[in-house]
Design a protein around this motif. Structure first.
Motif, PDB file in Angstrom:
ATOM      1  N   LEU A   6       0.827  -1.216   0.000  1.00  0.00           N
ATOM      2  CA  LEU A   6       0.000   0.000   0.000  1.00  0.00           C
ATOM      3  C   LEU A   6       0.857   1.259   0.000  1.00  0.00           C
ATOM      4  N   LEU A   7       1.915   1.246   0.788  1.00  0.00           N
ATOM      5  CA  LEU A   7       2.761   2.441   0.890  1.00  0.00           C
ATOM      6  C   LEU A   7       3.500   2.738  -0.412  1.00  0.00           C
ATOM      7  N   ALA A   8       3.655   1.743  -1.261  1.00  0.00           N
ATOM      8  CA  ALA A   8       4.334   1.948  -2.541  1.00  0.00           C
ATOM      9  C   ALA A   8       3.402   2.490  -3.618  1.00  0.00           C
ATOM     10  N   MET A   9       2.121   2.542  -3.336  1.00  0.00           N
ATOM     11  CA  MET A   9       1.163   2.990  -4.351  1.00  0.00           C
ATOM     12  C   MET A   9       1.266   4.504  -4.563  1.00  0.00           C
ATOM     13  N   ARG A  10       0.770   4.942  -5.724  1.00  0.00           N
ATOM     14  CA  ARG A  10       0.913   6.351  -6.138  1.00  0.00           C
ATOM     15  C   ARG A  10      -0.390   7.121  -5.874  1.00  0.00           C
ATOM     16  N   LEU A  11      -0.234   8.315  -5.306  1.00  0.00           N
ATOM     17  CA  LEU A  11      -1.379   9.175  -5.012  1.00  0.00           C
ATOM     18  C   LEU A  11      -1.177  10.545  -5.640  1.00  0.00           C
ATOM     19  N   MET A  27       0.249  14.282   6.153  1.00  0.00           N
ATOM     20  CA  MET A  27      -0.411  13.106   6.700  1.00  0.00           C
ATOM     21  C   MET A  27       0.087  11.837   6.002  1.00  0.00           C
ATOM     22  N   LEU A  28       0.147  11.892   4.679  1.00  0.00           N
ATOM     23  CA  LEU A  28       0.578  10.710   3.924  1.00  0.00           C
ATOM     24  C   LEU A  28       2.052  10.392   4.177  1.00  0.00           C
ATOM     25  N   ALA A  29       2.882  11.422   4.222  1.00  0.00           N
ATOM     26  CA  ALA A  29       4.307  11.202   4.505  1.00  0.00           C
ATOM     27  C   ALA A  29       4.484  10.622   5.906  1.00  0.00           C
ATOM     28  N   GLY A  30       3.692  11.100   6.855  1.00  0.00           N
ATOM     29  CA  GLY A  30       3.772  10.596   8.212  1.00  0.00           C
ATOM     30  C   GLY A  30       3.410   9.128   8.326  1.00  0.00           C
ATOM     31  N   GLU A  31       2.562   8.668   7.413  1.00  0.00           N
ATOM     32  CA  GLU A  31       2.182   7.248   7.409  1.00  0.00           C
ATOM     33  C   GLU A  31       3.158   6.403   6.594  1.00  0.00           C
ATOM     34  N   VAL A  36       3.769  10.386  -3.709  1.00  0.00           N
ATOM     35  CA  VAL A  36       2.669  11.345  -3.673  1.00  0.00           C
ATOM     36  C   VAL A  36       3.091  12.584  -4.452  1.00  0.00           C
ATOM     37  N   ILE A  37       2.253  12.977  -5.393  1.00  0.00           N
ATOM     38  CA  ILE A  37       2.467  14.253  -6.063  1.00  0.00           C
ATOM     39  C   ILE A  37       1.193  15.073  -5.905  1.00  0.00           C
ATOM     40  N   PHE A  52       1.921  10.160 -14.342  1.00  0.00           N
ATOM     41  CA  PHE A  52       2.198   9.564 -13.031  1.00  0.00           C
ATOM     42  C   PHE A  52       1.445   8.264 -12.802  1.00  0.00           C
ATOM     43  N   ASP A  53       0.316   8.081 -13.480  1.00  0.00           N
ATOM     44  CA  ASP A  53      -0.519   6.891 -13.350  1.00  0.00           C
ATOM     45  C   ASP A  53      -0.862   6.596 -11.887  1.00  0.00           C
ATOM     46  N   PRO A  54      -1.534   7.532 -11.231  1.00  0.00           N
ATOM     47  CA  PRO A  54      -1.803   7.342  -9.798  1.00  0.00           C
ATOM     48  C   PRO A  54      -2.787   6.198  -9.543  1.00  0.00           C
ATOM     49  N   ASP A  55      -2.631   5.585  -8.393  1.00  0.00           N
ATOM     50  CA  ASP A  55      -3.560   4.539  -7.960  1.00  0.00           C
ATOM     51  C   ASP A  55      -4.779   5.138  -7.273  1.00  0.00           C
TER      52      ASP A  55
END
Length: 156
Positions: A6-11, A27-31, A36-37, A52-55
């Motif tokens: 999950l942490l490797a997915m793109r947002l 928040m996302l970096a803290g998790e 993330v872009i 970027f092909d975000p998830d």
């Protein structure tokens, strides 16, 4: 599936207010999310989705130049029917009409601002988990390449 998947997915975060972008990024970096872009210019969304092909896309609704509804319509037109790229709308518009309109245009979840950080993170993880499972299912059901590729024809 584990947490590192999950942490490797793109947002992708799309919000015209840099303060909101910073809150979500922190928040996302803290998790532990590292892919993330973000943009404060919604007109860049389609280009960023392509590059970027975000998830998962986190999308504001009320933005100048191009509102979130228009972004949802653009994404729906561009997304093939067999692709699953969830969009979570995070909006200050608390009306039922906004919620229904965004969901009818393809948003998979809807949160109102100010948002609860823990609830937001849980919903993000739920959508990413669904996206990851969908990708794995797609990979399992993908047609196999033709055998002729590895076996030369008899007359070759």
């Amino acid at each position: 599936m584990n947490i590192s998947d999950l942490l490797a997915m793109r947002l992708l975060i799309v919000d015209d207010k840099i303060e909101n972008v910073n809150i979500l990024e922190d928040m996302l970096a803290g998790e532990g999310f590292r892919n993330v872009i973000s943009t404060t210019d919604p007109r860049r969304t389609l280009d960023l989705v392509t590059a970027f092909d975000p998830d998962l896309v986190l999308l504001d609704l009320m933005m100048p130049d191009l509102d979130g509804y228009a972004v949802l319509e653009q994404l729906a037109r561009r997304t093939p029917p067999d692709e699953f790229r969830p969009v979570m709308v995070i909006s200050a518009d608390v009306t039922q009409e906004a919620r229904r309109r965004a969901l009818s245009l393809g948003a998979k979840d809807f949160l109102t601002k100010p948002f609860d950080l823990i609830e937001t993170m849980l919903r993000i993880c739920n959508l990413l988990e669904t996206s990851l499972l969908y990708k794995r299912l797609q990979a399992l059901t993908a047609p196999e390449p033709p055998l002729q590729r590895w076996h030369p024809k008899a007359d070759d």
